[in-house]
Design an enzyme around this catalytic site. Sequence first.
Site, PDB file in Angstrom:
ATOM      1  N   HIS A 110      39.606  98.330 -59.371  1.00 53.54           N
ATOM      2  CA  HIS A 110      40.584  97.698 -58.476  1.00 53.54           C
ATOM      3  C   HIS A 110      40.866  96.238 -58.862  1.00 53.54           C
ATOM      4  CE1 HIS A 110      37.129  96.016 -56.238  1.00 53.54           C
ATOM      5  NE2 HIS A 110      37.978  95.171 -55.697  1.00 53.54           N
TER       6      HIS A 110
ATOM      7  N   LYS B 292      35.629 104.254 -59.120  1.00 52.45           N
ATOM      8  CA  LYS B 292      34.279 103.875 -59.529  1.00 52.45           C
ATOM      9  C   LYS B 292      33.300 104.202 -58.410  1.00 52.45           C
ATOM     10  CE  LYS B 292      32.433  99.461 -59.055  1.00 52.45           C
ATOM     11  NZ  LYS B 292      32.152  99.011 -57.711  1.00 52.45           N
TER      12      LYS B 292
ATOM     13  N   HIS C  38      34.165  95.045 -63.197  1.00 55.27           N
ATOM     14  CA  HIS C  38      35.149  94.007 -62.876  1.00 55.27           C
ATOM     15  C   HIS C  38      35.048  92.785 -63.802  1.00 55.27           C
ATOM     16  CE1 HIS C  38      35.517  96.611 -59.520  1.00 55.27           C
ATOM     17  NE2 HIS C  38      34.625  96.052 -58.736  1.00 55.27           N
TER      18      HIS C  38
ATOM     19  N   ARG D 168      37.037 118.056 -45.904  1.00 52.63           N
ATOM     20  CA  ARG D 168      36.301 119.073 -45.134  1.00 52.63           C
ATOM     21  C   ARG D 168      36.806 119.174 -43.705  1.00 52.63           C
ATOM     22  NH1 ARG D 168      31.104 116.731 -46.675  1.00 52.63           N
ATOM     23  NH2 ARG D 168      30.681 117.560 -48.723  1.00 52.63           N
TER      24      ARG D 168
ATOM     25  N   ASP E 230      27.440  97.191 -60.130  1.00 58.71           N
ATOM     26  CA  ASP E 230      28.484  97.120 -59.108  1.00 58.71           C
ATOM     27  C   ASP E 230      29.633  96.199 -59.516  1.00 58.71           C
ATOM     28  OD1 ASP E 230      29.348  97.861 -56.454  1.00 58.71           O
ATOM     29  OD2 ASP E 230      28.902  95.815 -55.819  1.00 58.71           O
TER      30      ASP E 230
ATOM     31  N   LYS F 246      44.711  93.397 -59.068  1.00 56.57           N
ATOM     32  CA  LYS F 246      44.899  92.037 -58.547  1.00 56.57           C
ATOM     33  C   LYS F 246      45.947  91.313 -59.389  1.00 56.57           C
ATOM     34  CE  LYS F 246      40.113  91.630 -56.942  1.00 56.57           C
ATOM     35  NZ  LYS F 246      40.205  91.725 -55.495  1.00 56.57           N
TER      36      LYS F 246
HETATM   37  C1  BG6 Z   1      33.500  96.566 -55.298  1.00 56.19           C
HETATM   38  C2  BG6 Z   1      32.024  96.479 -55.093  1.00 56.19           C
HETATM   39  O1  BG6 Z   1      33.807  97.262 -56.474  1.00 56.19           O
HETATM   40  O2  BG6 Z   1      34.031  95.246 -55.397  1.00 56.19           O
HETATM   41  C3  BG6 Z   1      31.684  95.659 -53.865  1.00 56.19           C
HETATM   42  O3  BG6 Z   1      31.492  97.799 -54.945  1.00 56.19           O
HETATM   43  C4  BG6 Z   1      32.331  94.303 -53.960  1.00 56.19           C
HETATM   44  O4  BG6 Z   1      30.279  95.512 -53.713  1.00 56.19           O
HETATM   45  C5  BG6 Z   1      33.812  94.451 -54.249  1.00 56.19           C
HETATM   46  O5  BG6 Z   1      32.141  93.636 -52.720  1.00 56.19           O
HETATM   47  C6  BG6 Z   1      34.444  93.110 -54.507  1.00 56.19           C
HETATM   48  O6  BG6 Z   1      35.817  93.283 -54.534  1.00 56.19           O
HETATM   49  P1  BG6 Z   1      36.782  92.079 -54.168  1.00 56.19           P
HETATM   50  O7  BG6 Z   1      38.128  92.644 -54.405  1.00 56.19           O
HETATM   51  O8  BG6 Z   1      36.492  91.720 -52.735  1.00 56.19           O
HETATM   52  O9  BG6 Z   1      36.400  90.974 -55.093  1.00 56.19           O
END
Ligand code: BG6
Length: 631
Positions: A197, A167, A259, A61, A254, A201
């Site tokens: 993400h 996400k 994850h 925007r 979350d 890693k």
């Molecule tokens: C994110 C969550 O997907 O992953 C966060 O929304 C969390 O709440 C984070 O802190 C953790 O990621 P990492 O890479 O620090 O383990």
Amino acid sequence: MDSGIAGPPAGGAAATAAAPGVLAILGASGDLTKRLLLPALYNLACDGLLPDDFAVVGMARKDLTSDAFRAQQREEIRRFHTRRSFDTDAWDWLEARLHYTAGEFADPAAYTRLRDLITTVGRGTAAADNTLLYLAISPEFFATVNEALDAAGFTRLPGRRRIIVEKPFGKDLASATALNQSLLAHWREEEIYRIDHYLGKETVQNLFAFRLANPLFAPLWNAAAIDHVQISATETVGVEGRGQYYDKTGVVRDMLQNHLLQMLAYVCMEPPASLDPDAVRDAKARLLEAVRIPTAAAVREECIRGQYGPGRKPDGTPAPGYREEPSVAPDSATETYAALTLHVDNDRWRGMPVHLRSGKSLWKRGTEIVVQFKPGSGPLATAGNLLVFHIQPHQGVEIRLLAKRPGPAFQLQAAGMRFDYADTFEASRGTGYEVLLWSALNGDPTLFSRTDFVEAGWRIMQPVLDTWKATPPTEFPNYPAGSWGPQAASALLAHSGRRWHEFLPREVLAKNPLFAAAPPVLLNTLVLALEPWAVPAGTAVVRAGDHDHRLFVVCHGRLEAVAPDGTVLGTLGDGDCFGEMALLLDQPRSATVRALTPCDLLVLDGPDYGRILADFPAAEEEFRRLAAQRR
Ligand code: BG6
């Protein structure tokens, strides 16, 4: 796979520059772009992994020219890059490839401008055939933006095109299914790249390498040899200003649904027949589909939730409780901690529990996967071996063994075999997004989640969300910030005679005055020997008159020492130790030590304690000196 470009190189061929392409970022003025996407692209540029025919086109925007966008990102990259020193040439190379067009997501003309700009920057180059559309926007705009992209002809662009989605991918099974349907109405499955993400890693990708490239473990990778698996992701941070998002979300949505299930899939999936992206993604989805969907009764018995109350941060300063965080309801029922037992009902894993846990505002930041093998049999059979994948911040793989202690007597001692990333690889630390962007440019979807995986994940977690919603928690908050989490999580494993493995970083131990001067060998020995005990308030940890030989370190909580006549001798708190005199003087306990609050303790049990005193005479002296000082 739509590019014909191979998946991960099996024999270790070095990575080469990604395929030419244009990366369009929708929502380019936001946090994700400056914190992760551009630092990742910059890292790729530094490593020569971006092609010459490459461009980034931002849209948001904010009314900016391409020059103003470049100037802004030039400033931000200095703050957010992850390399030790800044490579100006690499940045200049990348900056020259940044473009921007301002536009409202609801305005069809904005998409025409975006399309024209993509066409202009790609014209006459190989980048014209490969367009990535990165939705760095809030999921509530996904449907509108997808429709607008389709209407503006993006789904019919020449060459290859892909859409990358961040996400949260839905907030429950129904919304995730609806979101998938709205995406699939405009894009083919192979064009949709859903980012988790954790798959960026190195240590998570290494789970796959470990499973497939090390035949040593393959015959043992089943419920006959493995007692259980633990997957833990603990964080020291609270919600850090994200209360508005988090209070609607909670840790199951979350962290666990995405994850932790990704890691579970890598650990437990059947080895895929090939490295073809779909073979890998099939194996992962099939694994999640084999996880038993918990019933409401199973949720009540095998799933624990928690919310942090006021406590302290790792540096000892006060930490607010979750309900005091900005934008969090003062009576919020959102869980910031969860521990779940899951069961995989397939031939390989039937009968073997998998324990998952994650939480905010805990004592330690650490993601670890523990594979606990079953005890052996025979004259020296003891507890089974552990295989530990240290995902972060420590990165490595460790096997815990028993070894014969040097000396004429035949005695066993815990020992470890470790592979540390820091000792083995020279790689510089990235953001985790490098491999994801590189793979997306190459059209390799291996590291992205497919519809079936996402929906299978929600199917597992939906009963947990439903059961918890139907029975609001009465005991929140139930763990103080900075502690190990709710006591009920320990009980969850204790029922079956198991316990969570807490990996104590050496640095944490070295902060305790008792161990401050300890040499590294002693610290290593202690790290392997200390056992975590979570003790409810009111428990007598030691009793006057008992003759046991244990040393206790208080990680969190308060206890009081009471003489047999009822006189309170004093209180003990975080960082204190007690119990050392019983062994030093070999006499019964002179006082009872009772927990006044729930306590997290580290315990050095008799034989280990005795051995350490014998092996490290300097430690014995230090223990005596500190004990004398305290008395
Ligand atoms: C994110 C969550 O997907 O992953 C966060 O929304 C969390 O709440 C984070 O802190 C953790 O990621 P990492 O890479 O620090 O383990």
